[in-house]
Write an enzyme that holds these catalytic residues in place. Sequence first.
Site, mmCIF file in Angstrom:
data_model
loop_
_atom_site.group_PDB
_atom_site.id
_atom_site.type_symbol
_atom_site.label_atom_id
_atom_site.label_comp_id
_atom_site.label_asym_id
_atom_site.label_seq_id
_atom_site.Cartn_x
_atom_site.Cartn_y
_atom_site.Cartn_z
ATOM 1 C CE LYS A 1 -4.221 30.443 40.170
ATOM 2 N NZ LYS A 1 -3.442 29.872 41.497
ATOM 3 C CG ASP B 1 -3.409 27.576 38.071
ATOM 4 O OD1 ASP B 1 -4.159 26.965 38.777
ATOM 5 O OD2 ASP B 1 -2.375 27.960 38.442
ATOM 6 C CG MET C 1 -2.325 36.459 41.536
ATOM 7 S SD MET C 1 -2.602 38.257 41.407
ATOM 8 C CE MET C 1 -4.225 38.040 40.526
ATOM 9 C CB SER D 1 -2.232 29.164 33.571
ATOM 10 O OG SER D 1 -1.432 28.464 34.189
ATOM 11 C CB ALA D 2 -4.286 34.014 32.209
ATOM 12 C CB ALA E 1 6.995 34.200 39.108
ATOM 13 N N GLY E 2 3.790 35.352 40.309
ATOM 14 C CA GLY E 2 3.210 35.723 41.497
ATOM 15 C C GLY E 2 2.057 35.024 42.328
#
Length: 326
Positions: free
Chosen positions: A26, A160, A123, A127-128, A120-121
């Site tokens: 995301k 998230d 996005m 969590s996905a 660790a970006g």
Amino acid sequence: MVSDRTLDMRTDFARARSVRVKAPGKINVSLRVGPPREDGYHGIASVFLAVSLYEEVLATETPGQGISVTVNGQGTLNLPAASIPLDRRNLAVRAAELLAEVSPGHTGVQLDITKRVPIAGGMGGGSADAAAALLACNALWGSGFSRDELAKIAVDLGADVPFALVGGTAVGLGVGDQLTPAISKTPLHWVLVTSDYGLSTPEVYRTLDAIRLRDGVEPDPQPGIDPAILGAMRAGDASGLAPLLHNDLQQAALELAPALGDILETGRTAGALAGIVSGSGPTVAFLTQSSGHAAELEVLLASEGLQATSVHGPAHGARISQDPQG
């Protein structure tokens, strides 16, 4: 001589079933952050946009009750998957454990994760993974939970995770767990620039608090969302959305990783409508006018030596891409 136990294990593996699930990363199109709460978390108001960069989890039934995980990186981002923990620190493992606690028919499971979202970006890649593991194990074990019920379980895993289950566009309040879907059907096109390092989300939040204390900033205890953002997204109006992009965490991310400022400037110079650090960073998201514009910008940024990839959103939430097999 083959033992009875060996034969039993072979039979178990022969009966093994598997379920494959894809879940999106995301972008926080807007992220307002309140002051620290008594529980240590921060209240936020965010507009989440799921984008077409998907994590993939293959859940396979195994003998016994154990949960194991493997991780590999794929795609143009060449992700350093070896840095990801393979124990309970992995959100996908914790997701499977939580679901097993409320699933009488749970078995052992092997989770094979294919990483495509930056690690660790900022996005929500981890969590996905958790969302995909929940949906996959729910199908594998016949747990029978609805997507809404899985989202309630997911709250314990972080803000998230429920959104990765739902996908699309949503407003997140509270700590991001109070989700309200938003209408946004016209695709918006972005180019993501990733870094070969990550940023710790807790450290970024601590840095934000320190910056505010230093500068005497009093954040709104209950941040809100600018309705104009939702209007522009509903209309698919990239030009109208561009000046509305906002991230309270961006200043903290830039303080921890000053090179992100150069990336933002490079993207603007190359013709992006706007650029923003995604979540806690260090991934930078550049908004473009169209899919063609995104393709052109991707090439230009790559020519500057940056790791760039074009995506679009809204994208669907966690989805089974392979039915259970028996």
